[in-house]
Scaffold this active site. Sequence first.
Site, PDB file in Angstrom:
ATOM      1  N   ARG A 196       0.826  -1.216   0.000  1.00 51.83           N
ATOM      2  CA  ARG A 196       0.000   0.000   0.000  1.00 51.83           C
ATOM      3  C   ARG A 196       0.862   1.269   0.000  1.00 51.83           C
ATOM      4  O   ARG A 196       0.503   2.278   0.623  1.00 51.83           O
ATOM      5  CB  ARG A 196      -0.962   0.018   1.202  1.00 51.83           C
ATOM      6  CG  ARG A 196      -1.889  -1.170   1.266  1.00 51.83           C
ATOM      7  CD  ARG A 196      -2.826  -1.242   0.063  1.00 51.83           C
ATOM      8  NE  ARG A 196      -3.646  -2.433   0.180  1.00 51.83           N
ATOM      9  CZ  ARG A 196      -3.317  -3.628  -0.310  1.00 51.83           C
ATOM     10  NH1 ARG A 196      -2.166  -3.767  -0.965  1.00 51.83           N
ATOM     11  NH2 ARG A 196      -4.111  -4.671  -0.186  1.00 51.83           N
ATOM     12  N   SER A 203     -12.136   0.041   2.374  1.00 47.31           N
ATOM     13  CA  SER A 203     -11.341  -0.312   3.545  1.00 47.31           C
ATOM     14  C   SER A 203     -10.751   0.949   4.168  1.00 47.31           C
ATOM     15  O   SER A 203     -10.088   1.730   3.500  1.00 47.31           O
ATOM     16  CB  SER A 203     -10.218  -1.270   3.135  1.00 47.31           C
ATOM     17  OG  SER A 203      -9.432  -1.616   4.234  1.00 47.31           O
ATOM     18  N   GLU A 213      -6.310   4.256   5.752  1.00 50.01           N
ATOM     19  CA  GLU A 213      -5.986   4.141   4.329  1.00 50.01           C
ATOM     20  C   GLU A 213      -6.370   5.387   3.545  1.00 50.01           C
ATOM     21  O   GLU A 213      -5.650   5.787   2.626  1.00 50.01           O
ATOM     22  CB  GLU A 213      -6.669   2.898   3.747  1.00 50.01           C
ATOM     23  CG  GLU A 213      -6.117   2.493   2.405  1.00 50.01           C
ATOM     24  CD  GLU A 213      -6.475   1.061   2.041  1.00 50.01           C
ATOM     25  OE1 GLU A 213      -6.668   0.806   0.844  1.00 50.01           O
ATOM     26  OE2 GLU A 213      -6.546   0.202   2.934  1.00 50.01           O
TER      27      GLU A 213
END
Length: 377
Positions: A174, A250, A368
């Site tokens: 990520r 998410s 995130e």
Amino acid sequence: MNDIVHRSSGALADSTMLADLTTIRVGGPAHELFRPTTENELVDTVRTVWQRGDHWLLIGGGSNMVVADEGFDGTVIHIATRGIDVVSQDDNSLRIRVQAGEPWDRLVERLVARGWAGMEALSGIPGSVGAAPIQNIGAYGQEVSSALEGIDFLDYSSGKLVHLSTAELELGYRTSVIKRGRVGVVVAAHFALTASPTSTARYQQLATALSVNVGDEVPVQQVRDTVLALRASKAMVLDPNEPDSVSCGSFFTNPIVPENIARALPADAPRWVIDDEPVADIVVPLGETPAPPPPPKQRMVKLSAAWLIEHSGVPKGFRLPGSRAAVSTKHSLAIVNRTGATAAEVSELSRYIAALVLSRYGIRLQPEPVAVGVELT
């Protein structure tokens, strides 16, 4: 494959409310909003904004962003450039260049329908193509890095349009060199796909849903359909008709911690060793005393953020008293907007969850979404 090539154009957005441009539907007004719909317009607009010295913000699909209720006191560039070009193609491989504003899942849908494998497990991820390499999106055993060849990038420091290879992007879990601070704009992304009717099931949850073993080959369309069903069951497919899908998807990344910290968790806490490298053999000539072995490398372990949240006392569907932001009833990783939530309410719930996990397990969750004018932890 030529029918995948297309173009579209657009105009300036009718509203400057950033809630209208984000999937979680929070965010106040923009001082100024541009919506370039061609690549040349995008490059020219960005360069002009940089030359003016404006405080600036990019929005693509708006799926990974929480914007403050006060809005953004600067220039917002909503990237609406769309187009897919075939760079090269033969019986076995396909190379394409995709403009940054192209919706990610529409790209995956078209590729899968035409029998090109390499991104099928990334089905259903919201957002645009330009955002995909910035955080190296991934799901169910695939990451965008496995198909990405590089990006065309408008570099802030030089003002030049440059090509960055996957190696130069320094992709990780990520993350990328862009997410870690290289400033600029993704203009287009280059991908390489393989002609294949099947895909390898690399992730246990996906293999279970497919009723196969990890490592088995499965039709690519079946992989896509199963991934979409799995994501929908967790409120991770953004559907405007589904209340539980008004979210960022998410909300927290799965923490990566040293193995000794993971060992302190209860035995039922899910964990995955992510860099278990084999120890190399050491050859020592006869009669020589071998050097002492190096200290063992500290292995890193990925944990389940959803498990940490639930076991810290935050059940699915949880909301703070009087708040219109809530944890999804389907998945603990999604924070949803229950009609009319504010960015302040989303932020308050995010910080509450992170504080509980930190207090209970000593592990700091990382949001995130990009936070614009709000604090999420």
